[in-house]
Structure formats: C-alpha cells, structure tokens
Design an enzyme around this catalytic site. Structure first.
Site, PDB file in Angstrom:
ATOM      1  N   ARG A 107      -8.497 -14.751   8.213  1.00 32.21           N
ATOM      2  CA  ARG A 107      -9.234 -14.468   6.973  1.00 32.21           C
ATOM      3  C   ARG A 107      -9.425 -12.975   6.716  1.00 32.21           C
ATOM      4  O   ARG A 107     -10.293 -12.580   5.944  1.00 32.21           O
ATOM      5  CB  ARG A 107     -10.597 -15.192   6.957  1.00 32.21           C
ATOM      6  CG  ARG A 107     -10.469 -16.707   6.970  1.00 32.21           C
ATOM      7  CD  ARG A 107     -11.772 -17.370   6.542  1.00 32.21           C
ATOM      8  NE  ARG A 107     -11.618 -18.809   6.525  1.00 32.21           N
ATOM      9  CZ  ARG A 107     -11.958 -19.609   7.534  1.00 32.21           C
ATOM     10  NH1 ARG A 107     -12.479 -19.095   8.633  1.00 32.21           N
ATOM     11  NH2 ARG A 107     -11.791 -20.908   7.431  1.00 32.21           N
ATOM     12  N   LYS A 129      -2.132  -4.022  -3.878  1.00 31.61           N
ATOM     13  CA  LYS A 129      -1.393  -5.244  -4.235  1.00 31.61           C
ATOM     14  C   LYS A 129      -0.517  -5.641  -3.053  1.00 31.61           C
ATOM     15  O   LYS A 129       0.359  -4.884  -2.642  1.00 31.61           O
ATOM     16  CB  LYS A 129      -0.520  -5.006  -5.465  1.00 31.61           C
ATOM     17  CG  LYS A 129      -1.273  -5.058  -6.781  1.00 31.61           C
ATOM     18  CD  LYS A 129      -0.284  -5.019  -7.934  1.00 31.61           C
ATOM     19  CE  LYS A 129      -0.988  -5.125  -9.263  1.00 31.61           C
ATOM     20  NZ  LYS A 129      -0.037  -5.080 -10.392  1.00 31.61           N
ATOM     21  N   GLU A 171      10.259   5.071 -10.043  1.00 32.37           N
ATOM     22  CA  GLU A 171       8.797   4.969 -10.186  1.00 32.37           C
ATOM     23  C   GLU A 171       8.178   6.332 -10.528  1.00 32.37           C
ATOM     24  O   GLU A 171       7.166   6.404 -11.221  1.00 32.37           O
ATOM     25  CB  GLU A 171       8.174   4.390  -8.917  1.00 32.37           C
ATOM     26  CG  GLU A 171       8.591   2.960  -8.598  1.00 32.37           C
ATOM     27  CD  GLU A 171       8.000   1.904  -9.537  1.00 32.37           C
ATOM     28  OE1 GLU A 171       7.159   2.256 -10.407  1.00 32.37           O
ATOM     29  OE2 GLU A 171       8.383   0.728  -9.421  1.00 32.37           O
ATOM     30  N   LYS A 213      -1.395   7.214  -9.475  1.00 35.69           N
ATOM     31  CA  LYS A 213      -1.621   5.786  -9.223  1.00 35.69           C
ATOM     32  C   LYS A 213      -3.032   5.535  -8.694  1.00 35.69           C
ATOM     33  O   LYS A 213      -3.692   4.567  -9.099  1.00 35.69           O
ATOM     34  CB  LYS A 213      -0.576   5.225  -8.253  1.00 35.69           C
ATOM     35  CG  LYS A 213      -0.767   3.725  -8.062  1.00 35.69           C
ATOM     36  CD  LYS A 213       0.467   2.969  -7.692  1.00 35.69           C
ATOM     37  CE  LYS A 213       0.168   1.477  -7.681  1.00 35.69           C
ATOM     38  NZ  LYS A 213       1.258   0.692  -7.120  1.00 35.69           N
ATOM     39  N   GLU A 223      -6.570  -4.985 -12.595  1.00 31.92           N
ATOM     40  CA  GLU A 223      -5.598  -5.075 -13.691  1.00 31.92           C
ATOM     41  C   GLU A 223      -6.134  -5.804 -14.926  1.00 31.92           C
ATOM     42  O   GLU A 223      -5.532  -6.740 -15.445  1.00 31.92           O
ATOM     43  CB  GLU A 223      -4.300  -5.743 -13.201  1.00 31.92           C
ATOM     44  CG  GLU A 223      -3.105  -5.314 -14.031  1.00 31.92           C
ATOM     45  CD  GLU A 223      -1.764  -5.649 -13.390  1.00 31.92           C
ATOM     46  OE1 GLU A 223      -0.878  -6.071 -14.114  1.00 31.92           O
ATOM     47  OE2 GLU A 223      -1.617  -5.460 -12.175  1.00 31.92           O
ATOM     48  N   ARG A 227      -4.577  -0.392 -15.623  1.00 30.42           N
ATOM     49  CA  ARG A 227      -3.596  -0.592 -14.550  1.00 30.42           C
ATOM     50  C   ARG A 227      -2.330  -1.282 -15.050  1.00 30.42           C
ATOM     51  O   ARG A 227      -1.260  -1.136 -14.464  1.00 30.42           O
ATOM     52  CB  ARG A 227      -4.215  -1.403 -13.400  1.00 30.42           C
ATOM     53  CG  ARG A 227      -3.281  -1.484 -12.187  1.00 30.42           C
ATOM     54  CD  ARG A 227      -3.938  -2.003 -10.936  1.00 30.42           C
ATOM     55  NE  ARG A 227      -3.008  -1.934  -9.812  1.00 30.42           N
ATOM     56  CZ  ARG A 227      -3.335  -2.174  -8.549  1.00 30.42           C
ATOM     57  NH1 ARG A 227      -4.569  -2.464  -8.232  1.00 30.42           N
ATOM     58  NH2 ARG A 227      -2.420  -2.100  -7.605  1.00 30.42           N
ATOM     59  N   ASN A 231       2.987  -1.180 -15.184  1.00 28.17           N
ATOM     60  CA  ASN A 231       4.071  -2.165 -15.315  1.00 28.17           C
ATOM     61  C   ASN A 231       5.156  -1.713 -16.288  1.00 28.17           C
ATOM     62  O   ASN A 231       6.048  -2.506 -16.617  1.00 28.17           O
ATOM     63  CB  ASN A 231       3.501  -3.518 -15.766  1.00 28.17           C
ATOM     64  CG  ASN A 231       2.633  -4.156 -14.706  1.00 28.17           C
ATOM     65  OD1 ASN A 231       2.989  -4.176 -13.528  1.00 28.17           O
ATOM     66  ND2 ASN A 231       1.474  -4.651 -15.096  1.00 28.17           N
ATOM     67  N   HIS A 234       8.705  -2.893 -15.968  1.00 27.21           N
ATOM     68  CA  HIS A 234       8.725  -3.966 -14.975  1.00 27.21           C
ATOM     69  C   HIS A 234       8.864  -5.367 -15.567  1.00 27.21           C
ATOM     70  O   HIS A 234       9.259  -6.283 -14.861  1.00 27.21           O
ATOM     71  CB  HIS A 234       7.450  -3.909 -14.118  1.00 27.21           C
ATOM     72  CG  HIS A 234       7.455  -2.803 -13.117  1.00 27.21           C
ATOM     73  ND1 HIS A 234       7.553  -1.473 -13.478  1.00 27.21           N
ATOM     74  CD2 HIS A 234       7.384  -2.811 -11.759  1.00 27.21           C
ATOM     75  CE1 HIS A 234       7.526  -0.719 -12.386  1.00 27.21           C
ATOM     76  NE2 HIS A 234       7.434  -1.511 -11.341  1.00 27.21           N
ATOM     77  N   HIS A 238      11.631  -6.954 -13.688  1.00 29.57           N
ATOM     78  CA  HIS A 238      11.455  -8.037 -12.719  1.00 29.57           C
ATOM     79  C   HIS A 238      12.311  -9.250 -13.081  1.00 29.57           C
ATOM     80  O   HIS A 238      12.802  -9.952 -12.207  1.00 29.57           O
ATOM     81  CB  HIS A 238       9.979  -8.458 -12.648  1.00 29.57           C
ATOM     82  CG  HIS A 238       9.158  -7.588 -11.748  1.00 29.57           C
ATOM     83  ND1 HIS A 238       7.779  -7.641 -11.706  1.00 29.57           N
ATOM     84  CD2 HIS A 238       9.508  -6.632 -10.856  1.00 29.57           C
ATOM     85  CE1 HIS A 238       7.331  -6.771 -10.829  1.00 29.57           C
ATOM     86  NE2 HIS A 238       8.361  -6.138 -10.303  1.00 29.57           N
ATOM     87  N   HIS A 248      14.983  -2.539  -6.740  1.00 30.52           N
ATOM     88  CA  HIS A 248      13.805  -2.498  -7.621  1.00 30.52           C
ATOM     89  C   HIS A 248      13.884  -1.334  -8.603  1.00 30.52           C
ATOM     90  O   HIS A 248      13.646  -1.511  -9.806  1.00 30.52           O
ATOM     91  CB  HIS A 248      12.532  -2.395  -6.777  1.00 30.52           C
ATOM     92  CG  HIS A 248      11.277  -2.366  -7.590  1.00 30.52           C
ATOM     93  ND1 HIS A 248      10.825  -3.457  -8.300  1.00 30.52           N
ATOM     94  CD2 HIS A 248      10.394  -1.366  -7.835  1.00 30.52           C
ATOM     95  CE1 HIS A 248       9.705  -3.133  -8.939  1.00 30.52           C
ATOM     96  NE2 HIS A 248       9.421  -1.875  -8.675  1.00 30.52           N
TER      97      HIS A 248
END
Length: 339
Positions: A107, A129, A171, A213, A223, A227, A231, A234, A238, A248
C-alpha cells in the site's frame, strides 16, 4: 545541492547536476532496491555492483501489469518491507513502473528516481504520474504520487544512442511551445550537437525544463486545469505511438505538428511553420501516414476525453498553450483531413 519542491501531499528533493555517488547520503543502500532495464544495466554495470538490483527487459512494450507482478514477486522473495525504498534508474518506462510498484506494494513505500534519458530528466520523472499501459492504451492504469527525490547525473547520458537524445528533445520543444517563447528562440539558435558537447548548456536547459514542469504540477497536481497543457502533442501522439511502433518523442513531435495544424484552423495560430521547422531541426519526424479511423478510435479512449468532447491542447502563439474543448464529431472530421 538539494532543492525541495512542495506538492499538495508531499515534497520532492531535487539534486540537479549531481552524481550517482551522492545516493549514499540520501538512502540506506541495504534497504534499497534498484529497478533498471537490461540496456542501462549493461551500459553501467560497475555502478550497480553490490546493489540490490532488479533488471527488467527494455522497452515500452514491457510497461504492463505482468512486469509489475514480476517485480513485486522479486521484492517479496527479497523480503522488502514497508521501510524499503525503490529507486528507478532509467528512462520514462522505468520511472513510471517504479513509481507505480512503490505506490501499490504494501500500500505504498518510499521511492526515488535517477533518470538516465533526456526525456526522463525534463519530463517523465517529474510530477508524480506513475502507471502502466493496457494494450494500445497508454498510461491507462496508474496513480499520482510524488517521488521522495530525483537525482540528476548527466554523466549517465553518455551511453545514450542518438535516437534517445532526439526523443527527449521533443519534450523540451513541447515546453517551449506552451510556456517559454524565449527558450523556443534559444533552441532555434542551437543544434542538438551543441547540447551534447556543452555540459553547462545542457545542465541549464535540463534545469529550466524541470522547473517549468515542477511549477505547472505545483499549481495543478491532479490535472484539473493548467497541467493539461503538458499534453500538447500527446493526444494524437499517444494514438499513433503504439499502433505505429514509434518512440514517444517521435509520436509527440508528429502530434505537435498536427496540433499546430488544428490550432491554425480553430484559433488562427500563425506559428505552425516555425514549430514544424524546429522539430525537424532536432532530427525529429513531422508527419506520418496513418489510418484516421483507427487513430480516432484509440483517441476516443484518451483520458482527456470528457463525455462527447476532447480537451485538446492548442497554441494561441509560441509560448502560450491553451486547452480547447473540441466536440468528438468535429474532431473526427478534422483528423480525417490531416493527411
């Protein structure tokens, strides 16, 4: 020198322009498990000598649940407990996986990152993330949980293949497009080789991107607003990345050019050619022939979709990104015409 940045529920210590040798001051090696991939392990084998190391196969295709299960079984066999620490040494795949495993094992246990790629340094390791892919759906399962520390050792970049340097600069260009027009100009004045040869120039660029960032995530960790700007490139990126076996950065680069095309149509954005030209200058692709129907199908499962709209990141001008909701039906017709 360490700099600490606070997020909503945690703080992360950043060791900019540091060295792997400093790790001994941050963690107790006896209770630490290092997760890396075969390529990194082979390139830096001496640095892993005497460390508890879990080595996984390299590549995005291994960022999946079965790899998580394998890592967790090894942690159980090694008697890792709640006081153990996980350290991911690698690129975005490794940091995503390490953070995810650390978040679910018992956990939640402490974890940190040592990024070994440009993409990892400027983007993937920052912001909490962590997650895995499910089939062609990228990052569909995951959590947001901040690492305890991120250590930058730029010497680890020496073993990077040229393709990985290019991959990371996608990026960097993205950050310049959405948040930093001055950095965009600086990138226009340089070539990739300038940053490869000049460690000071590279260290400054990496830190500048990391801070962009960090500030965005501090403002909007989960997000809900700003934020989403990260993207940029992306959404389509993606959707084509897994289907067409792209790196990527390659997928994001193509996605940024298409996003500029859409911004030109919907917001009168005038800088499409400058963005396309800069991407090409850093030896990244700007176009791909894709199956519009298949790409749209994958895209509709993107996490940025809200019911019948897609929150699409567009540029108003270079250095200023905005989130623009586009009805899915309209987006489908736009995508069909992008070829």
């Amino acid at each position: 020198m360490v700099q600490t940045y606070k997020f909503s529920n945690a703080a992360t210590d950043f060791y900019f322009n540091s060295s792997l040798k400093e790790l001994g001051k941050i963690i107790d090696r006896k209770h630490t498990f290092f997760i890396t991939d075969q390529h990194i392990f082979k390139a830096h084998e001496k640095k892993f000598k005497g460390l508890n190391t879990i080595v996984i196969p390299a590549g995005e295709e291994h960022k999946k649940q079965s790899t998580v299960d394998d890592i967790i079984l090894k942690l159980i066999q090694s008697k890792a407990d709640r006081k153990s620490v996980l350290v991911g040494v690698g690129g975005g795949v490794i940091t995503d996986l390490t953070g995810y495993v650390a978040s679910v094992y018992m956990r939640g246990i402490r974890f940190g990152f040592v990024p070994t790629t440009v993409l990892g340094l400027v983007d993937a390791s920052i912001g909490g993330k962590n997650g895995i892919d499910v089939g062609v759906y990228k990052n569909m399962v995951g959590v947001i949980r901040q690492p305890s520390f991120i250590l930058h050792d730029l010497a680890l970049l020496q073993s990077l293949p040229q393709k990985e340097w290019q991959n990371g600069f996608a990026e960097v260009i993205k950050h310049a497009c959405i948040k930093d027009a001055a950095m965009f100009k600086e990138l226009e004045q340089h070539q990739l080789s300038d940053y490869q040869k000049n460690k000071t120039l590279l260290a400054d660029l990496v830190r500048r991107n990391a801070l962009i960032k960090i500030k965005v995530v501090q403002k909007d960790e989960f997000e809900k607003g700003d934020r989403r700007l990260l993207n940029f490139g992306h959404t389509i990126g993606h959707a084509i990345e897994t289907q067409y076996a792209l790196m990527h950065g390659e997928a994001v680069s193509i996605g940024m050019v298409y996003a500029c095309d859409i911004a030109q149509q919907l917001k009168g954005f005038a800088g499409k050619e400058r963005v396309r030209s800069l991407i090409a200058q850093y030896q990244l692709p700007t176009h791909i022939n894709f199956d519009a129907a298949k790409v749209f199908e994958v895209l509709t499962m993107d996490k940025k979709r809200v019911q019948k709209e897609m929150n699409f990141v567009l540029l108003e001008k270079i250095g200023k990104g905005v989130v623009h909701p586009i009805p899915l039906k309209r987006l489908e017709s736009i995508i069909k015409k992008l070829q």
